[in-house]
Design an enzyme around this catalytic site. Structure first.
Site, PDB file in Angstrom:
ATOM      1  N   LYS A  88      -5.499   4.669   6.977  1.00 15.50           N
ATOM      2  CA  LYS A  88      -6.649   4.291   6.151  1.00 15.50           C
ATOM      3  C   LYS A  88      -7.607   5.497   5.990  1.00 15.50           C
ATOM      4  O   LYS A  88      -7.479   6.504   6.691  1.00 15.50           O
ATOM      5  CB  LYS A  88      -7.359   3.102   6.804  1.00 15.50           C
ATOM      6  CG  LYS A  88      -6.489   1.829   6.858  1.00 15.50           C
ATOM      7  CD  LYS A  88      -7.257   0.641   7.439  1.00 15.50           C
ATOM      8  CE  LYS A  88      -6.409  -0.617   7.467  1.00 15.50           C
ATOM      9  NZ  LYS A  88      -7.189  -1.807   7.925  1.00 15.50           N
ATOM     10  N   TYR A 123      -4.648  -6.534  -0.830  1.00 14.37           N
ATOM     11  CA  TYR A 123      -5.258  -7.417   0.169  1.00 14.37           C
ATOM     12  C   TYR A 123      -5.572  -8.805  -0.387  1.00 14.37           C
ATOM     13  O   TYR A 123      -6.407  -9.519   0.183  1.00 14.37           O
ATOM     14  CB  TYR A 123      -6.523  -6.769   0.729  1.00 14.37           C
ATOM     15  CG  TYR A 123      -6.255  -5.762   1.847  1.00 14.37           C
ATOM     16  CD1 TYR A 123      -5.646  -6.154   3.041  1.00 14.37           C
ATOM     17  CD2 TYR A 123      -6.626  -4.436   1.719  1.00 14.37           C
ATOM     18  CE1 TYR A 123      -5.408  -5.243   4.062  1.00 14.37           C
ATOM     19  CE2 TYR A 123      -6.400  -3.518   2.745  1.00 14.37           C
ATOM     20  CZ  TYR A 123      -5.783  -3.937   3.913  1.00 14.37           C
ATOM     21  OH  TYR A 123      -5.559  -3.041   4.936  1.00 14.37           O
ATOM     22  N   THR A 129      -6.393  -5.672  15.968  1.00 14.03           N
ATOM     23  CA  THR A 129      -7.230  -5.433  14.781  1.00 14.03           C
ATOM     24  C   THR A 129      -8.587  -4.858  15.164  1.00 14.03           C
ATOM     25  O   THR A 129      -9.072  -3.909  14.552  1.00 14.03           O
ATOM     26  CB  THR A 129      -7.412  -6.760  14.012  1.00 14.03           C
ATOM     27  OG1 THR A 129      -6.125  -7.323  13.742  1.00 14.03           O
ATOM     28  CG2 THR A 129      -8.160  -6.540  12.700  1.00 14.03           C
ATOM     29  N   ASN A 168     -10.410   0.523  10.896  1.00 17.40           N
ATOM     30  CA  ASN A 168      -9.524   0.508  12.060  1.00 17.40           C
ATOM     31  C   ASN A 168      -8.255   1.335  11.867  1.00 17.40           C
ATOM     32  O   ASN A 168      -7.220   1.051  12.456  1.00 17.40           O
ATOM     33  CB  ASN A 168      -9.229  -0.936  12.484  1.00 17.40           C
ATOM     34  CG  ASN A 168      -8.583  -1.736  11.383  1.00 17.40           C
ATOM     35  OD1 ASN A 168      -8.293  -1.206  10.316  1.00 17.40           O
ATOM     36  ND2 ASN A 168      -8.338  -3.008  11.646  1.00 17.40           N
ATOM     37  N   HIS A 211      -2.988   0.327   8.773  1.00 14.41           N
ATOM     38  CA  HIS A 211      -2.471  -0.973   8.358  1.00 14.41           C
ATOM     39  C   HIS A 211      -1.004  -1.034   8.737  1.00 14.41           C
ATOM     40  O   HIS A 211      -0.303  -0.017   8.674  1.00 14.41           O
ATOM     41  CB  HIS A 211      -2.591  -1.154   6.830  1.00 14.41           C
ATOM     42  CG  HIS A 211      -1.791  -2.328   6.331  1.00 14.41           C
ATOM     43  ND1 HIS A 211      -2.285  -3.612   6.334  1.00 14.41           N
ATOM     44  CD2 HIS A 211      -0.504  -2.416   5.883  1.00 14.41           C
ATOM     45  CE1 HIS A 211      -1.342  -4.435   5.889  1.00 14.41           C
ATOM     46  NE2 HIS A 211      -0.255  -3.742   5.611  1.00 14.41           N
ATOM     47  N   GLU A 233       4.971  -5.521   0.462  1.00 17.86           N
ATOM     48  CA  GLU A 233       4.033  -4.396   0.582  1.00 17.86           C
ATOM     49  C   GLU A 233       4.710  -3.058   0.266  1.00 17.86           C
ATOM     50  O   GLU A 233       4.110  -2.186  -0.365  1.00 17.86           O
ATOM     51  CB  GLU A 233       3.416  -4.368   1.982  1.00 17.86           C
ATOM     52  CG  GLU A 233       2.429  -5.516   2.198  1.00 17.86           C
ATOM     53  CD  GLU A 233       1.832  -5.536   3.595  1.00 17.86           C
ATOM     54  OE1 GLU A 233       1.021  -6.442   3.857  1.00 17.86           O
ATOM     55  OE2 GLU A 233       2.154  -4.664   4.427  1.00 17.86           O
TER      56      GLU A 233
HETATM   57  P1  ADP Z   1      -4.528  -6.442  10.679  1.00  7.51           P
HETATM   58  O1  ADP Z   1      -4.841  -5.195   9.870  1.00  7.51           O
HETATM   59  O2  ADP Z   1      -4.558  -6.171  12.151  1.00  7.51           O
HETATM   60  O3  ADP Z   1      -3.245  -7.101  10.231  1.00  7.51           O
HETATM   61  P2  ADP Z   1      -5.940  -8.574   9.285  1.00  7.51           P
HETATM   62  O4  ADP Z   1      -4.715  -8.712   8.437  1.00  7.51           O
HETATM   63  O5  ADP Z   1      -6.468  -9.794   9.938  1.00  7.51           O
HETATM   64  O6  ADP Z   1      -5.733  -7.467  10.432  1.00  7.51           O
HETATM   65  O7  ADP Z   1      -7.137  -7.966   8.419  1.00  7.51           O
HETATM   66  C1  ADP Z   1      -6.887  -6.970   7.452  1.00  7.51           C
HETATM   67  C2  ADP Z   1      -7.945  -5.907   7.587  1.00  7.51           C
HETATM   68  O8  ADP Z   1      -9.212  -6.462   7.221  1.00  7.51           O
HETATM   69  C3  ADP Z   1      -8.175  -5.358   8.998  1.00  7.51           C
HETATM   70  O9  ADP Z   1      -7.252  -4.366   9.374  1.00  7.51           O
HETATM   71  C4  ADP Z   1      -9.586  -4.812   8.886  1.00  7.51           C
HETATM   72  O10 ADP Z   1      -9.607  -3.549   8.209  1.00  7.51           O
HETATM   73  C5  ADP Z   1     -10.253  -5.856   7.995  1.00  7.51           C
HETATM   74  N1  ADP Z   1     -10.903  -6.900   8.801  1.00  7.51           N
HETATM   75  C6  ADP Z   1     -10.304  -7.897   9.490  1.00  7.51           C
HETATM   76  N2  ADP Z   1     -11.202  -8.681  10.123  1.00  7.51           N
HETATM   77  C7  ADP Z   1     -12.423  -8.159   9.805  1.00  7.51           C
HETATM   78  C8  ADP Z   1     -13.773  -8.501  10.139  1.00  7.51           C
HETATM   79  N3  ADP Z   1     -14.037  -9.552  10.927  1.00  7.51           N
HETATM   80  N4  ADP Z   1     -14.772  -7.740   9.640  1.00  7.51           N
HETATM   81  C9  ADP Z   1     -14.511  -6.672   8.831  1.00  7.51           C
HETATM   82  N5  ADP Z   1     -13.262  -6.298   8.480  1.00  7.51           N
HETATM   83  C10 ADP Z   1     -12.235  -7.010   8.956  1.00  7.51           C
HETATM   84 MG    MG Z   2      -2.772  -7.993   8.405  1.00  5.74          MG
END
Ligand code: ADP
Ligand code: MG
Length: 141
Positions: A11, A51, A93, A114, A117, A128
């Site tokens: 990212k 997304y 996450t 974070n 992805h 994807e």
């Molecule tokens: P992951 O990337 O671990 O699969 P998710 O699919 O749940 O996590 O969420 C997609 C992305 O959305 C996360 O990687 C993060 O960048 C963002 N995200 C998720 N939860 C939050 C939150 N509570 N606040 C802000 N951003 C979030």
């Molecule tokens: Mg995810």
């Protein structure tokens, strides 16, 4: 376990922190091969489409703004159980909950920014990868 392909994205925060190589090294050390790779800056529309599954979530706007705020590195990782293995290497996450040595523990600054992805299952991996890569950009090996 079967050979799988999964989509990885470094990212914008990971690119800005100059840790592309460190992240790629973690994949390679864990027997994942990079079979496709490119650096791009996503448009808002591409980020929203990618997304779309999260569009009802309160953080959707912030997430799409962040994802198109700078260049990202798109990769396809291939290997035994690549989908779950990549998720393990990434960490939770929220970096606060990520295990020691994981990418998010090492490099991520918040739950939103974070660093990486990773596809979360075989169906999402397939869609994807196809979202970002044409057939002739994939080098399964
Ligand atoms: P992951 O990337 O671990 O699969 P998710 O699919 O749940 O996590 O969420 C997609 C992305 O959305 C996360 O990687 C993060 O960048 C963002 N995200 C998720 N939860 C939050 C939150 N509570 N606040 C802000 N951003 C979030
Ligand atoms: Mg995810």
């Amino acid at each position: 376990m079967a050979i799988e392909q999964t989509l990885s994205i470094i990212k914008p925060d990971g690119v800005k922190k100059n840790v592309i190589g460190k992240i790629v090294a973690l994949f390679e050390e864990n027997n994942l091969k990079i079979t496709a790779s490119k650096m791009v800056q996503l448009t808002r529309a591409e980020a929203e489409g990618f997304y779309a599954v999260h569009k009802a979530r309160p953080f959707f706007g912030e997430l799409c703004d962040f994802m198109c705020s700078g260049p990202v590195v798109l990769m396809v990782l291939e290997g035994e159980g690549a989908i779950a293995k990549n998720r393990e290497i990434m960490g939770a996450t929220n970096p606060a909950n990520a295990a020691p040595g994981t990418i998010r523990k090492l490099f991520a600054s918040s739950i939103g920014e974070n660093t990486v992805h990773g596809s979360d299952g075989p169906d999402t991996a397939k869609t994807e990868i196809a979202w970002f890569f044409a057939g002739n950009e994939l080098f399964s090996r």
